[in-house]
Design a protein around this motif. Structure first.
Motif, short mmCIF file in Angstrom:
data_model
loop_
_atom_site.label_atom_id
_atom_site.label_comp_id
_atom_site.label_asym_id
_atom_site.label_seq_id
_atom_site.Cartn_x
_atom_site.Cartn_y
_atom_site.Cartn_z
N VAL A 143 14.64 6.16 19.95
CA VAL A 143 15.16 5.13 20.85
C VAL A 143 16.45 4.54 20.26
O VAL A 143 17.45 4.38 20.97
N ARG A 144 16.43 4.23 18.97
CA ARG A 144 17.63 3.66 18.33
C ARG A 144 18.80 4.63 18.42
O ARG A 144 19.93 4.23 18.70
N GLN A 145 18.53 5.91 18.19
CA GLN A 145 19.60 6.91 18.26
C GLN A 145 20.15 7.03 19.67
O GLN A 145 21.36 7.14 19.87
N ALA A 146 19.27 7.00 20.66
CA ALA A 146 19.71 7.08 22.05
C ALA A 146 20.54 5.86 22.43
O ALA A 146 21.56 5.98 23.12
N SER B 132 0.83 -1.19 0.00
CA SER B 132 0.00 0.00 0.00
C SER B 132 0.87 1.25 0.00
O SER B 132 1.87 1.33 0.70
N ASN B 133 0.50 2.25 -0.77
CA ASN B 133 1.23 3.51 -0.82
C ASN B 133 0.57 4.59 0.01
O ASN B 133 0.84 5.77 -0.16
N LYS B 134 -0.31 4.18 0.92
CA LYS B 134 -0.98 5.15 1.77
C LYS B 134 0.02 5.74 2.77
O LYS B 134 0.86 5.03 3.30
N PRO B 135 -0.09 7.03 3.01
CA PRO B 135 0.79 7.63 4.03
C PRO B 135 0.40 7.12 5.42
O PRO B 135 -0.77 6.78 5.66
N PRO B 136 1.37 7.05 6.32
CA PRO B 136 1.04 6.57 7.68
C PRO B 136 0.14 7.57 8.40
O PRO B 136 0.19 8.78 8.15
N THR B 137 -0.64 7.04 9.29
CA THR B 137 -1.50 7.90 10.11
C THR B 137 -0.61 8.68 11.07
O THR B 137 0.54 8.30 11.31
N PRO B 138 -1.10 9.74 11.66
CA PRO B 138 -0.29 10.49 12.63
C PRO B 138 0.21 9.61 13.79
O PRO B 138 1.34 9.76 14.25
N GLU B 139 -0.62 8.67 14.22
CA GLU B 139 -0.23 7.78 15.31
C GLU B 139 0.92 6.87 14.87
O GLU B 139 1.88 6.67 15.60
N GLN B 140 0.81 6.34 13.65
CA GLN B 140 1.87 5.48 13.14
C GLN B 140 3.16 6.26 12.95
O GLN B 140 4.25 5.77 13.26
N GLN B 141 3.04 7.48 12.46
CA GLN B 141 4.23 8.31 12.28
C GLN B 141 4.88 8.62 13.61
O GLN B 141 6.11 8.63 13.72
N ARG B 142 4.07 8.88 14.63
CA ARG B 142 4.61 9.17 15.96
C ARG B 142 5.37 7.97 16.50
O ARG B 142 6.46 8.10 17.07
N ILE B 143 4.83 6.78 16.30
CA ILE B 143 5.50 5.56 16.76
C ILE B 143 6.82 5.38 16.03
O ILE B 143 7.85 5.07 16.65
N LYS B 144 6.82 5.59 14.72
CA LYS B 144 8.07 5.46 13.96
C LYS B 144 9.12 6.46 14.45
O LYS B 144 10.30 6.13 14.57
N THR B 145 8.68 7.67 14.72
CA THR B 145 9.59 8.70 15.21
C THR B 145 10.17 8.31 16.56
O THR B 145 11.37 8.44 16.79
N MET B 146 9.32 7.82 17.44
CA MET B 146 9.78 7.42 18.76
C MET B 146 10.76 6.25 18.67
O MET B 146 11.77 6.22 19.37
#
Length: 55
Positions: free
Chosen positions: A26-29, A8-22
């Protein structure tokens, strides 16, 4: 016979994007913690070497 996976080429929902960002944060930390541990170990070894060399 080939089975093609549909992506699917749908953009992630805001919740999904927030999870990816978090998850990214975590990986960077974790990388920063790992680098700091290595730096501290190197400092400790350098101090031990300088003590041995001064004796």
């Amino acid at each position: 016979m080939r089975i093609a996976e549909v992506i699917s080429n749908k953009p992630p929902t805001p919740e999904q994007q927030r999870i990816k960002t978090m998850q990214s944060q975590v990986r960077q930390a974790q990388q920063r913690v790992k680098q700091e541990r290595i730096r501290q170990q190197q400092m400790k070894l350098n101090q031990q070497r300088s003590k041995l060399n001064s004796v």
